[in-house]
Design an enzyme around this catalytic site. Sequence first.
Site, mmCIF file in Angstrom:
data_model
loop_
_atom_site.group_PDB
_atom_site.id
_atom_site.type_symbol
_atom_site.label_atom_id
_atom_site.label_comp_id
_atom_site.label_asym_id
_atom_site.label_seq_id
_atom_site.Cartn_x
_atom_site.Cartn_y
_atom_site.Cartn_z
ATOM 1 N N LYS A 1 0.827 -1.211 0.000
ATOM 2 C CA LYS A 1 0.000 0.000 0.000
ATOM 3 C C LYS A 1 0.855 1.252 0.000
ATOM 4 O O LYS A 1 0.609 2.183 -0.787
ATOM 5 C CB LYS A 1 -0.949 0.001 1.190
ATOM 6 N N ASP B 1 -6.361 0.550 0.614
ATOM 7 C CA ASP B 1 -6.436 0.605 2.069
ATOM 8 C C ASP B 1 -7.802 0.058 2.477
ATOM 9 O O ASP B 1 -8.529 -0.521 1.669
ATOM 10 C CB ASP B 1 -6.213 2.034 2.563
#
Length: 338
Positions: free
Chosen positions: A251, A270
């Site tokens: 991420k 996320d």
Amino acid sequence: MKLRNAPSACPSLWRCLPCPPAELRLDLVLSSAQSFRWWESSPGAWTGVLGERVWTLRQDRDRLWYTVYGEEDEHEEEERDGCSAKAAKLNGAEADGILRDYFQLDVGLSALYRTWEAADPLFCKVAKDFPGVRVLRLDPIECLFSFICTSNNHISRITAMIERLCQAFGRRLCCLNGRTFHAFPSLSALTGTDAEDRLRALGFGYRAKFVSGSARAIAEGLGAEGLSQLRTAPYAEARKVLCTLPGVGAKVADCVCLLSLDKAEAVPVDTHIWHIARQRYGVAAGGKSLTPRAYQEIGDFFRRLWGPRAGWAQAVLFCADLRKSQQPASSRDQAWES
């Protein structure tokens, strides 16, 4: 010099760029966790640090107004109690260029919205309330270390951490209305032998070793210039290099790729995007946790759906969900389905 509430209050200190709201909404972009260095200094005015200078930005119909503040000289630093700043010595063409690059204004956002709306009915429903959400082009060093700090964190706390980081390690720029501004720390400033201890004292917790460790790894390897050169590397290669750094997972790597390395296809996944993918798009990826496989499947799904600038479309949905997450659940659901 005090901040003005409107460009007309002191027109000689302000310049403007043509920029309709459909191409840029400052209030949405600067509060949507792309950068953590802007604050709403007065209603509709945003002040922050860009290119080691302090800027105030406003929008007025189809224009983006800005003024830039310069650094203090030695005499001014001795008179900090006044806490004022002077206009920067920056020519208009250079200032315009910095803003155009930062907001990537050469990318036609309205046309992209139309493409995504045609491909995705859900995007069409959400986007009408969130025009002008575009992706910033951040300095790679600032972007990397800012997003290392986002792990298991929330925006207000991340913003405070970045502010403390800049105050402790960054060069002082100027003071406006009682607020002191610092440049983002250089790579060398974060590689000191005491950097980790100082970061822990600033409340960075376990992230302190990741910030100092990544700073050392870059300094001893790619260097700041090499990190910037990843802009010309393929997305998969840049992502792989970033994931070798301490504290950088998929991420964070995708955030850096999207926001500073020109990888428009990078889709940071996320919890917001994970839940959207599962609940709104029916992507059956992952169980109770976001596994690496599920992460990849969600990113690939959106790349197929939205095309080569999938990361930009993701930024719109992320912004929408971030705003709506502050509403009651019933209102949030209604907004998505309206």
